[in-house]
Design an enzyme around this catalytic site. Structure first.
Site, PDB file in Angstrom:
ATOM      1  N   CYS A  83      29.690  38.651  40.708  1.00 56.07           N
ATOM      2  CA  CYS A  83      29.440  39.928  39.781  1.00 56.07           C
ATOM      3  C   CYS A  83      27.834  38.800  39.362  1.00 56.07           C
ATOM      4  O   CYS A  83      26.770  39.475  39.927  1.00 56.07           O
ATOM      5  CB  CYS A  83      29.985  40.128  38.824  1.00 56.07           C
ATOM      6  SG  CYS A  83      30.003  41.536  37.513  1.00 56.07           S
ATOM      7  N   HIS A 188      34.813  42.099  41.107  1.00 55.16           N
ATOM      8  CA  HIS A 188      35.042  40.070  40.865  1.00 55.16           C
ATOM      9  C   HIS A 188      36.937  39.916  41.399  1.00 55.16           C
ATOM     10  O   HIS A 188      38.233  40.966  41.643  1.00 55.16           O
ATOM     11  CB  HIS A 188      35.805  40.291  39.008  1.00 55.16           C
ATOM     12  CG  HIS A 188      35.049  40.519  37.931  1.00 55.16           C
ATOM     13  ND1 HIS A 188      34.457  39.353  37.236  1.00 55.16           N
ATOM     14  CD2 HIS A 188      34.836  41.128  36.985  1.00 55.16           C
ATOM     15  CE1 HIS A 188      33.515  39.062  37.688  1.00 55.16           C
ATOM     16  NE2 HIS A 188      33.906  41.091  36.831  1.00 55.16           N
ATOM     17  N   GLU A 190      38.549  37.966  41.649  1.00 52.48           N
ATOM     18  CA  GLU A 190      39.325  36.728  41.117  1.00 52.48           C
ATOM     19  C   GLU A 190      40.257  37.783  40.742  1.00 52.48           C
ATOM     20  O   GLU A 190      41.545  37.494  39.677  1.00 52.48           O
ATOM     21  CB  GLU A 190      38.997  35.907  40.502  1.00 52.48           C
ATOM     22  CG  GLU A 190      38.507  35.985  38.943  1.00 52.48           C
ATOM     23  CD  GLU A 190      36.976  36.491  38.626  1.00 52.48           C
ATOM     24  OE1 GLU A 190      36.361  37.160  38.138  1.00 52.48           O
ATOM     25  OE2 GLU A 190      36.439  36.843  41.121  1.00 52.48           O
TER      26      GLU A 190
END
Length: 210
Positions: A83, A188, A190
């Site tokens: 990001c 993202h 994650e």
């Protein structure tokens, strides 16, 4: 497989979710917040959320820029930007006045849509990636894999060959780039459940012997 990986902690990201997802992907993540810790890193993830200038300010404030440059450009260890981290790898951003790290020949631009497109900024939510070329980060992913995005700015690469994948939101924009030891993901991983874990697992496997 060498599964230790250093995650840069510079108060421009909530790295807790990154650390947890890396652990789920089989890594042994360690926080790196000093030049000495970066000098010892064998692989790096540069996460980030927020404004471009703030991110660069935090890296400079902590004296991390020189050691990051050495790691990426001299030692040439694998580095993945996530990001804002991806955007900081570029030379500049319309979001601010600071110079970026400049590792990639790329710049960052704001999304601009006509009123009739009725598209919100930031681009937020799940979206697919369209592969532009083969890359070790994506060998086991489906052709239309979905990731979670939150961003108001997009990367524009000078060289088409650096673009691994694009995503469509009113227009096509670069969602993954790669050159040599450098990788960037605008989304993202994650926050992207199994797709994100697969991407990080691929990064670990691809860079195990780097």
């Amino acid at each position: 497989m060498d599964n230790e990986i250093s995650v840069i902690d510079y108060e421009a990201a909530n790295i807790g979710s990154v650390l947890r997802m890396l652990e789920k992907a089989g890594a042994k993540p360690v926080r790196a917040s000093t030049p000495t810790e970066i000098a010892a890193a064998r692989r790096i993830i540069l996460p980030g959320v927020g404004a471009f200038d703030h991110g660069m300010d935090q890296l400079h404030k902590r004296g991390l820029v020189d050691e990051l440059n050495h790691a990426a450009l001299v030692r040439r260890i694998p580095v993945m930007g996530i990001c804002l981290g991806m955007q900081l790898m570029c030379r500049s951003s319309e979001e601010g006045e600071r110079r970026g790290l400049g590792w990639m020949e790329a710049s960052v631009e704001k999304f601009r849509f006509a009123p009739e497109q009725r598209l919100a900024v930031p681009h937020m939510g799940w979206n697919t990636v369209q592969l532009c070329k083969e890359n070790p980060l994506l060998p086991a992913l489906e052709a239309r894999t979905r990731f979670y995005f939150v961003h108001s700015y997009k990367v524009r690469c000078d060289h088409e060959e650096d673009i691994v994948a694009k995503t469509h939101y009113g227009e096509d924009f670069v969602s993954i780039f790669s050159r040599g030891n450098l990788f960037g993901a605008q989304f993202h991983p994650e926050k992207s459940h199994r797709f994100g874990m697969q991407l990080l697992s691929n990064f670990l496997k691809h860079t195990a012997n780097a």
